[in-house]
Enzyme design. Sequence first.
Site, PDB file in Angstrom:
ATOM      1  CE  LYS A   1      -1.696  -3.893   3.415  1.00  0.00           C
ATOM      2  NZ  LYS A   1      -1.928  -5.032   2.384  1.00  0.00           N
TER       3      LYS A   1
ATOM      4  CE1 TYR B   1      -3.887  -1.827   5.258  1.00  0.00           C
ATOM      5  CE2 TYR B   1      -3.232   0.417   4.630  1.00  0.00           C
ATOM      6  CZ  TYR B   1      -3.621  -0.708   4.246  1.00  0.00           C
ATOM      7  OH  TYR B   1      -3.953  -1.314   2.961  1.00  0.00           O
TER       8      TYR B   1
ATOM      9  CB  SER C   1      -1.017  -0.056   1.344  1.00  0.00           C
ATOM     10  OG  SER C   1      -1.608   1.083   1.574  1.00  0.00           O
TER      11      SER C   1
END
Length: 191
Positions: free
Chosen positions: A105, A101, A88
């Site tokens: 990633k 998060y 991401s």
Amino acid sequence: GAVEILRTDVTNADDVKALVKKAIDSFGKIDVMVNNAGIMPLAPLSALKVNEWDSMIDVNIKGVLYGIAAALPEFEKQKSGHFINLASVAGLKVSPGGAVYSGTKYAVRAISEGLRQEVGKDIRTTILSPGLIDSELQLGSSDEGTSQFIQQVYKDAIPAISIAKAVAYAIEQPADVDINELVIRPTIQEF
């Protein structure tokens, strides 16, 4: 003929192995493993959503590792294969509310680069880092304030077909060309 679709829980290594086995039983080999599953329940760390942290680690990191574990032995046997791992833009830049998060990633990026270095000349590895893409990922936050912010930001999202085209581009290259990394986001997206 039609191929039965298996519902696969990427947090279960046996499920992912069964998926790879089904592909081999159906088609004789596996050419590409796209590790795409991911969740994004964003919230400030102070919200202490520990269960959501665990889920992100299980899906976003372990899911990729289980995909690698399922496909790598087959790729090594056949001396060919291609991993496409979805990271991401959050794996390039951390934003408030996205620490965990982003951590998952960043991990996908590190794992993918390590894999690329280890698998040698026969197996390709691509890191695909999407930005704002129209998908269900934007619906994952249980934190009300964060969820409202995400819904606003995702108004600039581009269609998921943009990612599918990037995957096709990486796959269709000749065997001696390894597209190691692609970052895809809306032109308007700043981060």
